[in-house]
Design a protein around this motif. Structure first.
Motif, mmCIF file in Angstrom:
data_model
loop_
_atom_site.group_PDB
_atom_site.id
_atom_site.type_symbol
_atom_site.label_atom_id
_atom_site.label_comp_id
_atom_site.label_asym_id
_atom_site.label_seq_id
_atom_site.Cartn_x
_atom_site.Cartn_y
_atom_site.Cartn_z
ATOM 1 N N TRP A 69 12.667 16.850 -38.327
ATOM 2 C CA TRP A 69 12.480 15.418 -38.090
ATOM 3 C C TRP A 69 11.980 14.682 -39.326
ATOM 4 C CZ3 TRP A 69 9.733 16.406 -32.795
ATOM 5 C CH2 TRP A 69 10.707 16.526 -31.796
ATOM 6 N N GLY A 120 15.005 14.320 -41.547
ATOM 7 C CA GLY A 120 15.963 13.435 -40.889
ATOM 8 C C GLY A 120 15.491 12.001 -40.833
ATOM 9 N N ILE A 157 16.010 10.223 -44.100
ATOM 10 C CA ILE A 157 17.414 9.876 -44.327
ATOM 11 C C ILE A 157 17.830 8.703 -43.449
ATOM 12 C CG2 ILE A 157 19.791 10.716 -44.131
ATOM 13 C CD1 ILE A 157 18.727 13.513 -44.812
ATOM 14 N N VAL A 158 17.427 8.741 -42.165
ATOM 15 C CA VAL A 158 17.789 7.654 -41.248
ATOM 16 C C VAL A 158 17.185 6.341 -41.704
ATOM 17 C CG1 VAL A 158 17.470 6.757 -38.909
ATOM 18 C CG2 VAL A 158 18.199 9.109 -39.246
ATOM 19 N N LEU A 161 22.394 18.864 -42.979
ATOM 20 C CA LEU A 161 21.759 17.729 -43.651
ATOM 21 C C LEU A 161 22.437 17.310 -44.963
ATOM 22 C CD1 LEU A 161 17.956 18.428 -43.046
ATOM 23 C CD2 LEU A 161 19.305 16.519 -42.162
ATOM 24 N N TRP A 165 25.420 14.435 -45.484
ATOM 25 C CA TRP A 165 25.316 12.983 -45.588
ATOM 26 C C TRP A 165 25.386 12.513 -47.047
ATOM 27 C CZ3 TRP A 165 21.814 9.222 -47.409
ATOM 28 C CH2 TRP A 165 20.703 9.709 -48.097
ATOM 29 N N ILE A 175 22.531 12.968 -38.793
ATOM 30 C CA ILE A 175 21.094 13.111 -38.597
ATOM 31 C C ILE A 175 20.736 13.062 -37.117
ATOM 32 C CG2 ILE A 175 18.845 12.121 -39.116
ATOM 33 C CD1 ILE A 175 20.320 13.526 -41.436
ATOM 34 N N THR A 176 21.445 12.237 -36.364
ATOM 35 C CA THR A 176 21.177 12.156 -34.925
ATOM 36 C C THR A 176 21.486 13.486 -34.249
ATOM 37 O OG1 THR A 176 21.616 9.771 -34.887
ATOM 38 C CG2 THR A 176 21.740 10.945 -32.780
ATOM 39 N N VAL A 201 21.359 16.361 -35.724
ATOM 40 C CA VAL A 201 20.307 17.262 -36.183
ATOM 41 C C VAL A 201 19.018 17.017 -35.390
ATOM 42 C CG1 VAL A 201 18.799 17.805 -38.133
ATOM 43 C CG2 VAL A 201 21.264 17.585 -38.491
ATOM 44 N N ASP A 202 18.700 15.733 -35.147
ATOM 45 C CA ASP A 202 17.519 15.399 -34.347
ATOM 46 C C ASP A 202 17.619 15.974 -32.935
ATOM 47 O OD1 ASP A 202 16.084 14.028 -36.261
ATOM 48 O OD2 ASP A 202 16.898 12.069 -35.730
ATOM 49 N N ASN A 240 20.524 6.211 -33.615
ATOM 50 C CA ASN A 240 19.436 7.177 -33.705
ATOM 51 C C ASN A 240 18.259 6.843 -32.782
ATOM 52 O OD1 ASN A 240 16.792 8.267 -35.395
ATOM 53 N ND2 ASN A 240 18.520 9.691 -35.393
#
Length: 198
Positions: A44, A47, A50-51, A104, A107, A120-121, A123-124, A171
């Motif tokens: 997180w 991520g 990045i988000v 990751l 991106w 990323i979403t 991955v989350d 996200n």
């Protein structure tokens, strides 16, 4: 809209809620009362950074402030968690971590912020999967209040967003749904409704 308008107000509110969320949580982790999942918070942290960057580039404005702070505070939780017992980590968690970290870098190869947010979403969600399984197995080792405040914080970040589009909304909406699922898992298993992870 003035220089300090509705978006900025919601942005500041989301920052305050984030501090309210992570302050007590970090202290309870430090004291050994809570045992957050180290892998999930590591994912997180990366991520969220990045988000926040992608949201900012897509025009989220103050809507990206809270996500940036979350990135920093996730790593604070990781540091505090390393002091505690980590016996809950399973082989499935290790494979999930490896897959998430492998995804990751993707991106970096796109100029499209939406593609970055989609990665990323996902991955989350993988990180939340680990939290969800732990919530089923050890429902008292994490905080329902923390995830309830998280829902408020993500909702405020949506209200603080200046430009609504899939990049800025995907996200936080996904995180709201995942947080609600973790709350349900902890609540039900604490109150006699035994749900087990497959």
């Amino acid at each position: 809209m003035s220089q300090f308008g509705q978006s900025e107000i919601f942005g500041i509110a989301s920052l305050l809620v984030t501090l309210l969320q992570y302050g007590p949580y970090s202290w309870r982790t430090y004291s050994g009362e809570l045992h957050p999942h180290v892998f999930s918070y590591s994912i997180w942290g990366i991520g969220a950074a990045i988000v926040a960057t992608a949201q900012w580039s897509a025009g989220a404005g103050p809507g990206a402030w809270a996500m940036g702070m979350v990135a920093v505070l996730c790593f604070v939780v990781v540091g505090l968690s390393l002091r505690a017992d980590v016996k809950y980590i399973s082989k499935r968690d290790i494979w999930t971590l490896v897959a998430a970290l492998a995804a990751l870098p993707l991106w970096f190869y796109t100029q499209d912020p939406l593609f970055a947010v989609i990665i990323i979403t996902l991955v989350d969600i993988a990180a939340f999967h680990m939290i969800f399984r732990k919530a089923l197995a050890r429902p008292t080792e994490d905080s329902i209040v923390f995830y309830a405040i998280a829902i408020v914080q993500y909702a405020l970040s949506i209200f603080a967003t200046e430009n609504y589009n899939l990049t800025t909304l995907l996200n936080p909406i996904a995180l709201i749904l995942c947080s609600a699922a973790v709350i349900a898992a902890m609540y039900l298993n604490r109150n006699g409704t035994k749900i087990t992870a497959s």
